[in-house]
Design an enzyme around this catalytic site. Structure first.
Site, PDB file in Angstrom:
ATOM      1  N   HIS A  66      -8.833   2.004  13.121  1.00  0.00           N
ATOM      2  CA  HIS A  66      -9.083   3.122  12.412  1.00  0.00           C
ATOM      3  C   HIS A  66     -10.593   3.741  12.453  1.00  0.00           C
ATOM      4  O   HIS A  66     -11.352   2.744  11.985  1.00  0.00           O
ATOM      5  CB  HIS A  66      -8.660   3.347  10.886  1.00  0.00           C
ATOM      6  CG  HIS A  66      -8.914   4.582  10.109  1.00  0.00           C
ATOM      7  ND1 HIS A  66      -8.590   5.889  10.619  1.00  0.00           N
ATOM      8  CD2 HIS A  66      -9.400   4.723   8.913  1.00  0.00           C
ATOM      9  CE1 HIS A  66      -9.260   6.868   9.627  1.00  0.00           C
ATOM     10  NE2 HIS A  66      -9.839   6.114   8.877  1.00  0.00           N
ATOM     11  N   HIS A 123     -13.739   6.937  12.149  1.00  0.00           N
ATOM     12  CA  HIS A 123     -13.859   8.470  12.200  1.00  0.00           C
ATOM     13  C   HIS A 123     -14.923   8.913  13.385  1.00  0.00           C
ATOM     14  O   HIS A 123     -15.625   9.716  13.166  1.00  0.00           O
ATOM     15  CB  HIS A 123     -14.765   8.641  10.864  1.00  0.00           C
ATOM     16  CG  HIS A 123     -13.868   8.517   9.659  1.00  0.00           C
ATOM     17  ND1 HIS A 123     -13.830   9.530   8.713  1.00  0.00           N
ATOM     18  CD2 HIS A 123     -12.981   7.686   9.012  1.00  0.00           C
ATOM     19  CE1 HIS A 123     -12.962   9.175   7.623  1.00  0.00           C
ATOM     20  NE2 HIS A 123     -12.471   8.010   8.187  1.00  0.00           N
ATOM     21  N   ASP A 149      -2.911   8.169  32.211  1.00  0.00           N
ATOM     22  CA  ASP A 149      -3.016   6.896  32.576  1.00  0.00           C
ATOM     23  C   ASP A 149      -2.723   5.960  31.455  1.00  0.00           C
ATOM     24  O   ASP A 149      -2.368   4.754  31.388  1.00  0.00           O
ATOM     25  CB  ASP A 149      -4.446   6.450  33.036  1.00  0.00           C
ATOM     26  CG  ASP A 149      -4.658   6.754  34.547  1.00  0.00           C
ATOM     27  OD1 ASP A 149      -3.816   6.864  35.257  1.00  0.00           O
ATOM     28  OD2 ASP A 149      -5.829   7.066  34.703  1.00  0.00           O
ATOM     29  N   HIS A 187      -8.158  14.200   8.779  1.00  0.00           N
ATOM     30  CA  HIS A 187      -8.742  12.924   8.511  1.00  0.00           C
ATOM     31  C   HIS A 187      -9.251  12.362   9.734  1.00  0.00           C
ATOM     32  O   HIS A 187     -10.287  12.537  10.125  1.00  0.00           O
ATOM     33  CB  HIS A 187      -7.597  11.996   7.883  1.00  0.00           C
ATOM     34  CG  HIS A 187      -8.101  10.681   7.229  1.00  0.00           C
ATOM     35  ND1 HIS A 187      -7.522   9.770   6.379  1.00  0.00           N
ATOM     36  CD2 HIS A 187      -9.063   9.781   7.683  1.00  0.00           C
ATOM     37  CE1 HIS A 187      -7.941   8.991   6.282  1.00  0.00           C
ATOM     38  NE2 HIS A 187      -9.209   8.926   6.834  1.00  0.00           N
ATOM     39  N   TYR A 235      -1.212  -1.038  39.466  1.00  0.00           N
ATOM     40  CA  TYR A 235      -2.557  -0.719  38.936  1.00  0.00           C
ATOM     41  C   TYR A 235      -3.025  -2.195  38.358  1.00  0.00           C
ATOM     42  O   TYR A 235      -2.021  -2.690  37.689  1.00  0.00           O
ATOM     43  CB  TYR A 235      -2.632   0.139  38.034  1.00  0.00           C
ATOM     44  CG  TYR A 235      -4.146   0.681  37.372  1.00  0.00           C
ATOM     45  CD1 TYR A 235      -4.988   1.428  37.875  1.00  0.00           C
ATOM     46  CD2 TYR A 235      -4.625  -0.223  36.342  1.00  0.00           C
ATOM     47  CE1 TYR A 235      -6.281   1.620  37.504  1.00  0.00           C
ATOM     48  CE2 TYR A 235      -6.006  -0.112  35.799  1.00  0.00           C
ATOM     49  CZ  TYR A 235      -6.663   0.979  36.392  1.00  0.00           C
ATOM     50  OH  TYR A 235      -8.253   0.582  35.582  1.00  0.00           O
TER      51      TYR A 235
END
Lengths: 236, 236, 236, 236
Positions: free
Chosen positions: D97, D99, D122, D173, D231
C-alpha cells in the site's frame, strides 16, 4: 566559540538543510527557524545565503521583537513574520517558509487547496487556506510584520486552529508551515507540497472531483491525532 | 599549456558544468560564455561537445567580432549571438543559453511569461518577454548574429532594461539569460526555468489567475534590489 | 568464454545500460540492439531480464531471420521487429525500444508529435509519426514481425526517410528509434522523450500553438546536418 | 535474537525499503507485508516508522486475525486490510500500500484508469478499478477490516480476478497492490504508478483517446502471461 544557543542553532541548521534534500528549495529560496521558549528567542537562517554554504555557526539568534541577540550575519528577510507568529502562537516550536513549486502555484492561483483524499486528512481536516494578498497600504508599511498579521487574520476569518492546521498559503507568494519544532515544520512543508501536487493532478483528471466526505475526513484525522489514535508507536 | 586566459576558461568551464547538475541540459543542448572586458574577449563552450567530456582546456576564446583568439575546437554555433550581446550590452559579464523544458515550452507557445508571484518579482518586475520569430529573410542571412539583434529589438520594443530583466525567450527556440558574470547567467537560467514551471502550473490550476499586483511587484523587487535593499548580506 | 561477438555484445550491453541511467525505462521495459553488417547478425538484450542484473555475456546474437546464433538466453520478445528493420534498412546500425513516459503518452493518444521548435528541428524536419494500430488479422499473426512492416508502411505512406527521421511512435504502444549505431539509437530515444514532453507542455500552455515555420525548420536542420553544417566539431 | 520468522522479516524489510528507492513514498506513507502460508502469519511494517529508521528486526509478525505473534512495535494501521486479503485470497504472497502521486490522484478523482496501451496490457487486460468510498456506517465501524471487504466487493461487482488484476484504487485514498510475494506486490505498485501517469498524460494530450483495442489487449497479455507465453526467460 562559546554560546548558550549551540543546540538551538544546530536544530535550526539541520532543519534548514533538509529543504534542499527534500527538493523544496533552490538556491536561497526558503528559511526555517526554531524557537527556545524559555529564553524567548529563536534561531533563523541568515538572509540570502545559499544552502550549500550554510554552517551551524551562521545561524542568527533573534528575539520576538526582531532584535538580533547573537550572530554576525543579517537574519532572513522574513524574520519579522517568524517573530510575529512565535509571539502570537505560543505552542509552536518551529516555522518553515519555502517557494516549493506546487504550493506556490496554488498560492499564485489564489485558491484554497481542497481536501480531496486521506493523504490530506491524515494531517488536518480543512482545505489548506490561501490568504488573499494584503492591501497596498500594508505592503508599503511593515511588510514582513504584516505578513504575520495576514496569517492570523486568515485563520481568524476562516475559524481555523493553528494547532490543527499547521500550514497556509500566502496569496501570490508561497507557503508557511509550522509545528512543535523546526523538524516538524519542515515535515509539514514536504507534506503540503505533496498534497498540493496531488490536488492539482486530481483536478486535471477530474475537474468535478468532489471533496473527501466528512466521515472519511474525521476517520483518518482521528486515527492519527484523536484521543483513541492508533497510528504510529506509543509516545511518538 | 600557457595561456593568459586560464582563469577566464576556468570560470566558463565551471559555469557550463552547472547546467547538467541543475537539470537544465541533456547531451549538448546549451552553452555558457564568460567575458573579460579588459581584453575584449569571451570564453565559450565548444560546439556539440557533451558536458561529460568537457574539460577547461577545451573552452574557446573569441573576440566580439567572432574571431577565435585561442582554442583548437570550433566554438558554440551560437557564438555570434553571444558576441553581439557582449558588444551591445557593456555591463553584462556572462551569457547562458539552454533548451530547458519549461522555458522552451513557453517559447514554443510564443507567449510572454506573466508575473504571477513574488518568486518572479524577487528577480524582476516585468513579464518575461518572448521575442517573436524573425523574418524568413533574416533567418536565411546571418542567423545567429541576427538572433542578437532580435533580442535587442524585443527589449527596445517592450521598453525593457537588460540590467533589470536578465532573461528572454526566443520564440520557438528557447531561453537566453545573462548577468554580471557567467555564474549569475546560469543562476538566471535556473530561476527562469522555475518561474516558467510555476506559471504553467498556475494557469492549469486557475486559467483566470491574475498578475501580481503592482504594490507587491515593487515591494519584493525593491527589498532585494532597491536602494534600501535588506535581502542578503552586506556587500553581497 | 571465447566469442567472435565480444565487441558487439559490449556495445549492445553499454547502450542498454544507458536506458535506466537516462530515466527511459523501469524494470525490463525496453531493449536495444546493435548490428554487425559484415557478419549479418545483431546483438540484443535478453527478454524480461531486469537492467540491474544484465551482464555483457547475457546479450544474445541473432541473425536477420530471427535465429539465435549465440547466447543461452531467449532474446527480447521484440527481436523480430529489430530483425525486420535491419533487413530492410541497410544503413542503420542500432535500434532502441522503450516505454518512456511522454513518448508512450503521445502513442496512446494516437497523434503525431508536431514540430513546435528548434529542439525538434535540430534533429529532423518532420512531425514525429505515430503509426496507427495494426489490423486484428495482423495482430493475430506474426505480431512482432508485422510491427516492422507497420513501421515501414507508415514511413512509406508519409513519405519519410529513415535516414532523416530516426524515430517513430507505434500507436497505443510506444517509441522505436534507430541510428548509425546503438548509442545513437539510445540518444534518439532520449531526444524523442524530451521533444514529446515539450510538445505536451506547449499544447497545455497554448492549445493553438503553431508549428515551427519552414524557414526555421530548414535553418536549424541544415546548420547541424546540411552540407555546410557548422554545428559540432569537424569529423564528428 | 532468535526467531523462526527471520527470513520472512527480511523479505518484508527488503520489499519495504524498495518503496523510497522507487519514489513511491515519502516519510511513513506506505507499507508492505509478506505472508508465510504454512505458518499462517504475515510480516508487516510497524506503524508510523520512517523508512530511513526501519530495521529488519522492527518488522511485526501478525496472524490472519490481526493478533501480533512477534514484535515489540505496533503493526501498520492498515494491518487489518492486509489480514483480510490474506484470509480471502489464498494465492497471494505479498501486499503493498502506498500514497504514490499519480495513483492517489486517480483515486481522488474516483475514476477507473482506462487501459490505453500495451504497457498496461502487458500486466492485465482490464481498466484498473477504483472502489467507491465506503458508507459512513462502515467507516465508523471496523474501518481497516472493511477496507478489505471493500476491495473484495469491488472485484466481485466488476467480475475481476485477483490473480489477473493485482491492483486496485480505493476511492479518495490510494492504491493497494499484491502478488505472489512482497517483491512482486511492490513491482505492481511501481507499474501502477507509471500506468496512472501515462493515462493522465494521454488524456491531457487527447481527451478523446480511445481504449486499447481488444486484439492488442489479448496479444500483449497473452505473450507475457498466456499458455504460449514467450516473454521473459524459461521458468521466470
Amino acid at each position: 566559540m562559546k554560546s548558550e544557543y549551540l543546540e538551538l542553532k544546530r536544530a535550526c541548521y539541520e532543519a534548514n538543510m533538509e529543504l534542499p534534500n527534500l527538493g523544496l528549495v533552490v538556491y536561497t529560496f526558503g528559511n526555517v527557524s526554531a524557537v527556545n521558549r524559555e529564553k524567548a528567542v529563536f534561531a533563523i537562517k541568515p538572509s540570502g545565503l545559499p544552502y550549500k554554504d550554510l554552517k551551524p555557526e551562521d545561524i542568527v539568534i533573534v528575539d520576538y521583537d526582531n532584535q538580533v541577540v547573537e550572530g554576525k550575519m543579517r537574519p532572513s528577510s522574513d524574520t519579522k513574520t517568524h517573530a510575529f507568529l512565535y509571539k502570537h502562537w505560543q505552542k509552536i516550536g518551529g516555522i518553515c517558509h519555502t517557494h516549493s513549486t506546487y504550493a506556490v502555484s496554488w498560492a499564485q492561483s489564489q485558491m484554497d487547496i481542497p481536501i480531496f483524499g486521506t493523504t490530506h486528512a491524515d494531517h488536518n481536516t480543512k482545505d489548506i487556506p490561501c490568504a488573499p494578498p494584503m492591501s497596498d497600504e500594508l505592503i508599503a508599511g511593515d511588510y514582513e510584520h504584516m505578513t504575520g498579521q495576514q496569517i492570523l487574520d486568515c485563520f481568524s476569518e476562516k475559524n481555523l486552529s493553528y494547532e490543527e492546521v499547521e500550514m497556509i498559503l500566502i496569496g501570490n507568494h508561497g507557503p508557511f508551515t509550522w509545528g512543535k519544532n523546526a523538524q516538524k515544520a519542515v515535515y509539514n512543508s514536504r507534506v503540503l507540497e505533496e498534497i498540493a501536487r496531488m490536488a492539482y493532478l486530481t483536478l486535471q483528471i477530474n475537474p468535478n472531483a468532489a471533496r473527501l466526505k466528512e466521515a472519511l475526513i474525521q476517520k483518518h484525522y482521528e486515527r492519527k491525532h484523536g484521543e483513541g489514535a492508533y497510528y504510529g508507536q506509543e509516545g511518538c
